[in-house]
Design an enzyme around this catalytic site. Structure first.
Site: not given
Ligand code: PAF
Length: 283
Positions: A33-34, A37-38, A148, A154, A187-188
């Site tokens: 779901a790019l 940001g990605h 990100g 995370q 993505s949400r």
């Molecule tokens: O940040 C994310 O999209 C996920 O947590 C990751 C790092 C791809 C792991 O599934």
């Protein structure tokens, strides 16, 4: 056409060639779901490495809510088009059975990074993130990996894991990319309807206003300022807003308690509701 690789064996064979040619390897782990940001992570990896792998895998073990997993957006064809545009070399797109031929029974624990904020509200979430990210690191053996800063916590957990497991990879945190009006890309966001989308912008707006407010107010006042501003809006509900030491992620009581201070927020938006996160640097 971007090269699509579906198995660890095929990935290993391809990356052995790449390594033989002396190229560095950048990894951008994603759940698909790019969005832009990605794209910014991939562009940076392409600039800094000879070969860029993007993983596109909705990791079931990090979803503590099975309904959330079911509704997670999946847009593989559009993902490939975006990756081609920004110059990624290959996309790793495995089945769940490829990444988890057996249930992963490993337990990761990196307190306090994984026991505060999201760690409290999403039990097991960071364990699942560590499971998949460690598997990706073992499969790709990247020189650098890009994450990100929207998922601020995370990154701290992954940095703790890399140190603990002694994985030779450079973790590269990348700035949040925002819509023109300030909403952090996620993505949400595509789960929001038009009125929810209008409402959601108040999250970043409150955080930006609080940066100025914080200059003349205490940590507690700044916290209350953000929470009361957002909770006053029908359709938004703050799950938590914590002002923390950017390194340990433990709450601070005064602005001088830490060298770097971050505000991290999670808000439920709309009827479904959609769970949105964001964060802001105070110092
Ligand atoms: O940040 C994310 O999209 C996920 O947590 C990751 C790092 C791809 C792991 O599934």
């Amino acid at each position: 056409m971007i090269e699509i690789i579906k198995t660890k064996a095929a990935l290993d064979a391809r990356l052995s060639e790449v390594r033989k040619s002396g190229k560095t390897i950048g990894l951008v782990p994603t759940m698909g779901a790019l969005h832009a940001g990605h794209a910014s992570l991939v562009e940076r990896s392409v600039r800094e490495n000879g070969f860029t792998v993007v993983s596109d895998f909705v990791n079931p073990t990090q979803f503590n809510d099975k309904n959330d997993l079911k509704h997670y957006p999946r847009t593989f064809e559009a993902d490939c088009a975006l990756l081609e545009r920004v110059g990624a070399d290959c996309v790793f797109f495995p089945e769940v059975s490829e990444m988890y031929p057996e249930p992963d029974t490993r337990h990761f624990s990196y307190p306090p990074t994984d026991t505060v904020m999201e760690g409290v509200r999403r039990p097991g979430h960071f364990n699942g993130v560590c499971q998949i990210v460690s598997k990706l690191f073992y499969a790709v053996k990247p020189t650098r990996a890009y994450f990100g800063e929207k998922d601020f916590q995370q990154i701290a957990v992954i940095q703790a894991m890399v140190k603990d497991l002694d994985i030779p990879v450079e973790i590269c945190p990348c700035p949040i990319v925002r819509e023109q009006d300030g909403l952090a890309l996620s993505s949400r966001n595509r789960l929001l309807d038009a009125s929810e989308r209008l409402l959601a912008v108040n999250i970043s707006r409150a955080l930006f206003l609080s940066q100025a407010f914080a200059k003349t107010h205490s940590v507690r006042e700044t916290r209350n300022y953000v929470v009361s501003m957002l909770d006053a809006l029908e359709g938004l509900r703050v799950e938590y807003f914590e002002i923390v030491d950017a390194k340990s992620l433990l709450p601070v009581e005064s602005w001088n308690d830490a060298g770097a201070v971050q505000g991290c927020i999670t808000v439920y938006c709309g009827k479904t509701p959609v769970r949105l996160i964001d964060n802001i640097k105070y110092k």
